[in-house]
Design a protein around this motif. Sequence first.
Motif, short mmCIF file in Angstrom:
data_model
loop_
_atom_site.label_atom_id
_atom_site.label_comp_id
_atom_site.label_asym_id
_atom_site.label_seq_id
_atom_site.Cartn_x
_atom_site.Cartn_y
_atom_site.Cartn_z
N LEU A 77 0.83 -1.20 0.00
CA LEU A 77 0.00 0.00 0.00
C LEU A 77 0.87 1.26 0.00
O LEU A 77 0.64 2.19 -0.77
N TYR A 78 1.87 1.29 0.85
CA TYR A 78 2.76 2.45 0.93
C TYR A 78 3.54 2.64 -0.36
O TYR A 78 3.72 3.76 -0.84
N MET A 79 4.01 1.54 -0.94
CA MET A 79 4.75 1.63 -2.19
C MET A 79 3.86 2.16 -3.31
O MET A 79 4.30 2.97 -4.13
N GLN A 80 2.61 1.72 -3.34
CA GLN A 80 1.67 2.24 -4.34
C GLN A 80 1.44 3.74 -4.13
O GLN A 80 1.41 4.50 -5.10
N LEU A 82 3.48 5.82 -3.05
CA LEU A 82 4.67 6.56 -3.47
C LEU A 82 4.99 6.34 -4.95
O LEU A 82 6.02 6.81 -5.43
N GLY A 83 4.13 5.61 -5.64
CA GLY A 83 4.35 5.36 -7.06
C GLY A 83 5.48 4.39 -7.33
O GLY A 83 6.10 4.40 -8.40
N MET A 84 5.76 3.53 -6.38
CA MET A 84 6.89 2.60 -6.51
C MET A 84 6.46 1.20 -6.94
O MET A 84 7.29 0.39 -7.30
N ALA A 85 5.17 0.91 -6.88
CA ALA A 85 4.70 -0.44 -7.21
C ALA A 85 4.21 -0.47 -8.66
O ALA A 85 3.74 0.52 -9.20
N GLY A 86 4.33 -1.65 -9.26
CA GLY A 86 3.97 -1.79 -10.66
C GLY A 86 2.61 -2.24 -10.92
O GLY A 86 1.67 -2.51 -10.40
#
Length: 86
Positions: A77-80, A82-86
């Motif tokens: 969730l946090y990575m999404q 921050l725009g870090m998840a694909g």
Amino acid sequence: MDDAAFQTESVAADQLKAFIERIERLEEEKAGIAGDIKDVYAEAKANGFDTKVIRKIIAIRKRDYAERQEEEAILELYMQALGMAG
């Protein structure tokens, strides 16, 4: 000091000494085991494995499955966010 008090102190001292000696023996065993673990990591590294990743896997395996799943979901969730998840 009467005999009963002396015997009580003697018993307490003997018990204390026994505890301390047991702890000392366990500390020696712990040091030996820590050395063995260090040797296994060195062997893994010599065989091309990344010991940092192995340590992380061991830490993960120690944790409860549900706890691990919850942490991974929050991480995703946090990575999404921050725009870090694909």
